[in-house]
Design a protein around this motif. Structure first.
Motif, mmCIF file in Angstrom:
data_model
loop_
_atom_site.group_PDB
_atom_site.id
_atom_site.type_symbol
_atom_site.label_atom_id
_atom_site.label_comp_id
_atom_site.label_asym_id
_atom_site.label_seq_id
_atom_site.Cartn_x
_atom_site.Cartn_y
_atom_site.Cartn_z
ATOM 1 N N HIS A 84 23.605 82.933 35.979
ATOM 2 C CA HIS A 84 24.097 81.985 34.762
ATOM 3 C C HIS A 84 23.115 81.129 34.791
ATOM 4 C CE1 HIS A 84 26.785 81.335 31.624
ATOM 5 N NE2 HIS A 84 26.591 79.877 31.698
ATOM 6 N N PRO A 85 22.720 80.779 33.407
ATOM 7 C CA PRO A 85 21.911 79.501 33.126
ATOM 8 C C PRO A 85 22.586 78.332 33.578
ATOM 9 C CG PRO A 85 22.019 80.821 31.053
ATOM 10 C CD PRO A 85 23.077 81.274 32.325
ATOM 11 N N TRP A 86 21.827 77.137 34.295
ATOM 12 C CA TRP A 86 22.380 75.996 34.682
ATOM 13 C C TRP A 86 21.418 74.954 34.212
ATOM 14 C CZ3 TRP A 86 19.237 73.259 37.815
ATOM 15 C CH2 TRP A 86 18.077 74.186 38.665
ATOM 16 N N ARG A 87 22.379 73.736 33.929
ATOM 17 C CA ARG A 87 21.481 72.386 33.937
ATOM 18 C C ARG A 87 21.163 71.554 35.221
ATOM 19 N NH1 ARG A 87 18.978 71.951 28.971
ATOM 20 N NH2 ARG A 87 20.024 73.271 27.432
ATOM 21 N N PHE A 88 22.150 71.606 35.932
ATOM 22 C CA PHE A 88 22.196 70.613 37.270
ATOM 23 C C PHE A 88 22.451 71.537 38.525
ATOM 24 C CE2 PHE A 88 23.231 68.034 33.514
ATOM 25 C CZ PHE A 88 22.239 66.806 33.613
ATOM 26 N N HIS A 89 21.654 71.182 39.599
ATOM 27 C CA HIS A 89 22.348 71.765 40.811
ATOM 28 C C HIS A 89 22.207 70.601 41.937
ATOM 29 C CE1 HIS A 89 20.453 74.365 44.617
ATOM 30 N NE2 HIS A 89 21.887 74.114 44.514
ATOM 31 N N GLN A 90 23.469 70.614 42.340
ATOM 32 C CA GLN A 90 24.066 69.636 43.566
ATOM 33 C C GLN A 90 23.386 70.570 44.734
ATOM 34 O OE1 GLN A 90 27.951 68.740 44.903
ATOM 35 N NE2 GLN A 90 27.513 66.897 43.983
ATOM 36 N N TYR A 91 22.579 70.215 45.365
ATOM 37 C CA TYR A 91 22.161 70.705 46.471
ATOM 38 C C TYR A 91 22.283 70.300 48.226
ATOM 39 C CZ TYR A 91 17.903 68.040 46.339
ATOM 40 O OH TYR A 91 17.123 66.912 46.438
ATOM 41 N N THR A 92 22.764 69.024 47.983
ATOM 42 C CA THR A 92 22.975 68.482 49.462
ATOM 43 C C THR A 92 23.946 67.438 49.277
ATOM 44 O OG1 THR A 92 22.085 67.801 51.503
ATOM 45 C CG2 THR A 92 21.088 66.980 49.318
ATOM 46 N N ASP A 93 24.590 67.034 50.291
ATOM 47 C CA ASP A 93 25.338 65.785 50.363
ATOM 48 C C ASP A 93 25.035 64.784 51.520
ATOM 49 O OD1 ASP A 93 26.364 67.107 52.641
ATOM 50 O OD2 ASP A 93 28.424 67.171 52.082
ATOM 51 N N LYS A 94 23.719 64.966 51.877
ATOM 52 C CA LYS A 94 23.162 64.249 53.020
ATOM 53 C C LYS A 94 21.760 63.399 52.565
ATOM 54 C CE LYS A 94 25.706 66.028 56.243
ATOM 55 N NZ LYS A 94 27.029 66.278 55.615
ATOM 56 N N PRO A 95 21.706 62.052 52.231
ATOM 57 C CA PRO A 95 22.834 61.176 52.992
ATOM 58 C C PRO A 95 23.925 61.011 51.795
ATOM 59 C CG PRO A 95 20.996 60.053 52.069
ATOM 60 C CD PRO A 95 20.554 61.658 51.992
ATOM 61 N N LEU A 96 23.800 61.598 50.477
ATOM 62 C CA LEU A 96 24.744 61.504 49.520
ATOM 63 C C LEU A 96 24.386 62.749 48.499
ATOM 64 C CD1 LEU A 96 23.253 59.834 46.708
ATOM 65 C CD2 LEU A 96 23.551 58.145 48.759
ATOM 66 N N ASP A 97 25.304 62.890 47.578
ATOM 67 C CA ASP A 97 25.166 64.079 46.742
ATOM 68 C C ASP A 97 23.994 63.912 45.903
ATOM 69 O OD1 ASP A 97 27.692 64.836 47.765
ATOM 70 O OD2 ASP A 97 28.748 64.286 45.886
ATOM 71 N N THR A 98 22.964 64.793 46.014
ATOM 72 C CA THR A 98 21.524 64.851 45.544
ATOM 73 C C THR A 98 21.480 65.978 44.349
ATOM 74 O OG1 THR A 98 20.936 63.879 47.418
ATOM 75 C CG2 THR A 98 19.253 64.491 45.751
#
Length: 184
Positions: free
Chosen positions: A150-164
């Motif tokens: 599905h088309p997406w706008r944002f991808h949260q790919y890690t939480d180290k050291p914070l949500d990036t």
């Protein structure tokens, strides 16, 4: 692609904005919790010229009351994005859709998005409705490749050291324009 972060009460009011183009800030949860740091976190973002988005962590219960609670806390400016954080299994797909459509109707000049992880998107979602855009969380070690079709706008790919996060935009200006903000 451009880079950003998301923050909540777990992060400081003054976070590092170097190299960032956008930030999502948690404001509310359910019908009673408000992040006590959100106003200062917004100031940090605005002072750095970041595109800003604000999110509500949905809980089971009356979603229009939750949306009204969320919207009552914000003094929006052009280009602010609004997001439903869908992580509580007590919030049905129908409730998710109802929250997004309600906020779109109440704030038609702002983009309204859905945040969820790949499990919710692939296994709980039944309508593929994400409002104006999908913000997908998947920590697969592949920034910008969240593993969904599905088309997406944002991808949260890690939480180290914070949500990036990465955003599927060419520049901060293109994100700002898409979100309805004025040119930089």
């Amino acid at each position: 692609m451009i880079k950003g972060i998301d923050v909540s009460s777990y992060q400081s009011e003054k976070y590092d904005t170097e190299g960032m183009d956008f930030v999502f800030i948690k404001i509310t949860e359910g019908r009673s919790y408000t992040n006590p740091k959100w106003v200062d976190q917004r100031k940090t973002a605005r002072d750095a010229g970041l595109v800003t988005g604000f999110y509500h962590f949905g809980r089971a219960g009356n979603v229009t009351e939750q949306a009204d609670y969320f919207l009552s806390k914000i003094n929006l400016v052009a280009g602010d994005m609004l997001v439903l954080d869908w992580e509580d299994s007590g919030v049905s797909n129908a409730s998710k859709d109802k929250w997004i459509k309600y906020v779109q109707k109440k704030r038609p000049d702002h983009k309204v998005l859905l945040y969820c992880n790949t499990d919710f998107w692939l296994n709980r979602d039944t309508t593929s409705f994400a409002g104006d855009g999908l913000w997908i969380a998947h920590y697969n070690g592949k920034p910008g490749k969240p593993g969904i079709e599905h088309p997406w706008r944002f991808h949260q790919y890690t939480d180290k050291p914070l949500d990036t996060n990465l955003a599927h935009f060419e520049s901060r200006s293109s994100l700002r324009k898409w979100a309805g903000g004025s040119a930089e």
